[in-house]
Design a protein around this motif. Structure first.
Motif, short mmCIF file in Angstrom:
data_model
loop_
_atom_site.label_atom_id
_atom_site.label_comp_id
_atom_site.label_asym_id
_atom_site.label_seq_id
_atom_site.Cartn_x
_atom_site.Cartn_y
_atom_site.Cartn_z
N GLY A 1 0.80 -1.21 0.00
CA GLY A 1 0.00 0.00 0.00
C GLY A 1 0.84 1.27 0.00
O GLY A 1 2.06 1.23 0.12
N PRO A 2 0.18 2.43 -0.11
CA PRO A 2 0.88 3.70 -0.26
C PRO A 2 1.26 4.41 1.04
O PRO A 2 0.49 4.44 2.00
CB PRO A 2 -0.15 4.55 -1.02
N LEU A 3 2.46 4.97 1.04
CA LEU A 3 2.88 5.92 2.06
C LEU A 3 3.01 7.25 1.34
O LEU A 3 3.81 7.38 0.40
CB LEU A 3 4.23 5.52 2.68
N VAL A 4 2.22 8.23 1.75
CA VAL A 4 2.11 9.49 1.02
C VAL A 4 2.57 10.67 1.89
O VAL A 4 2.23 10.73 3.08
CB VAL A 4 0.65 9.71 0.57
N LYS B 1 2.44 13.32 -2.69
CA LYS B 1 3.17 12.44 -3.59
C LYS B 1 3.49 11.12 -2.89
O LYS B 1 3.61 11.07 -1.66
CB LYS B 1 4.46 13.11 -4.08
N LEU B 2 3.65 10.08 -3.69
CA LEU B 2 3.96 8.75 -3.16
C LEU B 2 5.42 8.69 -2.78
O LEU B 2 6.30 8.89 -3.62
CB LEU B 2 3.64 7.69 -4.21
N ILE B 3 5.71 8.40 -1.51
CA ILE B 3 7.10 8.32 -1.06
C ILE B 3 7.50 6.91 -0.65
O ILE B 3 8.70 6.61 -0.56
CB ILE B 3 7.37 9.29 0.11
N GLY B 4 6.53 6.04 -0.41
CA GLY B 4 6.89 4.69 0.03
C GLY B 4 5.83 3.65 -0.30
O GLY B 4 4.67 3.97 -0.53
N ILE B 5 6.27 2.39 -0.35
CA ILE B 5 5.40 1.23 -0.51
C ILE B 5 5.56 0.37 0.73
O ILE B 5 6.69 -0.01 1.09
CB ILE B 5 5.79 0.40 -1.76
N VAL B 6 4.45 0.05 1.40
CA VAL B 6 4.51 -0.74 2.63
C VAL B 6 5.25 -2.05 2.39
O VAL B 6 4.89 -2.82 1.50
CB VAL B 6 3.10 -1.04 3.18
N SER B 7 6.28 -2.30 3.20
CA SER B 7 7.11 -3.49 2.99
C SER B 7 7.11 -4.43 4.20
O SER B 7 6.59 -5.53 4.13
CB SER B 7 8.54 -3.06 2.65
N TRP B 8 7.71 -4.01 5.33
CA TRP B 8 7.80 -4.91 6.47
C TRP B 8 7.91 -4.14 7.79
O TRP B 8 8.04 -2.92 7.80
CB TRP B 8 8.94 -5.90 6.35
N GLY B 9 7.86 -4.87 8.88
CA GLY B 9 7.96 -4.28 10.21
C GLY B 9 7.97 -5.36 11.26
O GLY B 9 8.05 -6.55 10.93
N PHE B 10 7.86 -4.98 12.52
CA PHE B 10 7.93 -5.95 13.61
C PHE B 10 6.91 -5.59 14.68
O PHE B 10 6.88 -4.48 15.18
CB PHE B 10 9.33 -5.95 14.21
N ARG B 11 6.01 -6.55 14.99
CA ARG B 11 5.00 -6.34 16.01
C ARG B 11 4.24 -5.04 15.77
O ARG B 11 4.59 -3.99 16.31
CB ARG B 11 5.62 -6.35 17.40
#
Length: 252
Positions: free
Chosen positions: A207-210, A216-226
């Motif tokens: 999904g989008p990080l805006v 503007k689109l600055i990121g695409i959700v990738s990964w994380g922890f808890r």
């Protein structure tokens, strides 16, 4: 829903999309937002069930996370656009081709981005709109918005039926690396966000990080922890800008 109201709903968050060690994802600490506020958001689906988020780059090109394509048959993929509900409304189109970044490895996190080519063009307008790509990596402290249909609680494993969003800020990469030092190494194609109690989670991947100021689109959700307890990590769109443009041009 206007920006003022969205902000008043708290600087809430959707950090990652998946959790180490297996990227997958959804939004914790956020609130409902109508698709008209994030008309570039789509649901990437398998057999009509929500799998990941996605972002409208053009009427036939969707951006998502490469890990969303793991063990997936392209003929089973479709995209729903223009609806706040992943299960109904809007436009549904099948995916013709899926192109993960050539350097992405399904056992690792770097280069977690992919382009989906739709079999027919989306009808743009109203709740279905493309978004511009950021030209540069966002500065620390930049206010962002992440959205998706992911889990609202850690380990809930229940795709939320309506779209949620949350605000977070860009976190210095060195600070983010300190937090994840015992788990993995962050690479130059990643950016981090932070917002205690707020983050993306399972089902939000792709999904989008805006950036709120420029939209503007600055990121695409990738990964994380808890979900909601540690920084969210995103594919840096500015880093991949040239690859995105080239890949779309070569496949449409």
């Amino acid at each position: 829903m206007c920006l003022k109201l969205i902000l008043s709903l708290s600087i809430a968050g959707l950090v990652s999309a998946a959790q180490i060690p297996g990227p997958e994802e959804r939004i914790v600490g956020g609130h409902f937002i109508p698709i008209e506020y994030v008309p570039w958001q789509v649901s990437v689906q398998i057999f009509s069930n929500h799998k990941c988020g996605g972002v409208i780059y053009s009427d036939r090109a969707i951006l998502t996370a490469a890990h969303c394509l793991r063990d997936v048959n392209i003929t089973d993929l479709s995209v729903r656009a223009g609806s706040s509900h992943w299960s109904k409304g809007g436009q549904v189109l099948r995916v013709l081709n899926a192109i993960p970044h050539p350097k992405y490895l399904y056992s690792d996190y770097p280069y977690d981005i992919a382009v989906l080519i739709l079999e027919a063009p989306l009808k743009l307008g109203g709740a279905v709109r493309k978004i511009s790509l950021a030209e540069k990596t966002p500065e620390d402290g930049t206010i962002t918005l992440v959205s998706g249909w992911g889990d609202t609680l850690e380990n809930s494993s229940f795709p939320w039926p309506i779209l949620h969003g949350v605000h977070e800020t860009i976190l210095n990469r060195m600070e983010c690396q300190k937090i994840y030092s015992s788990l993995t190494k962050l690479t130059n194609d990643m950016i981090c966000t932070h917002g205690p109690g707020r983050s993306a989670c399972r089902g939000d991947s792709g999904g989008p990080l805006v950036e709120m100021e420029t939209r503007k689109l600055i990121g695409i959700v990738s990964w994380g922890f808890r979900c909601g307890t540690a920084p969210g990590v995103y594919a840096d769109v500015a880093f991949f800008r040239n690859w995105i443009k080239y890949t779309v041009q070569e496949n449409i």
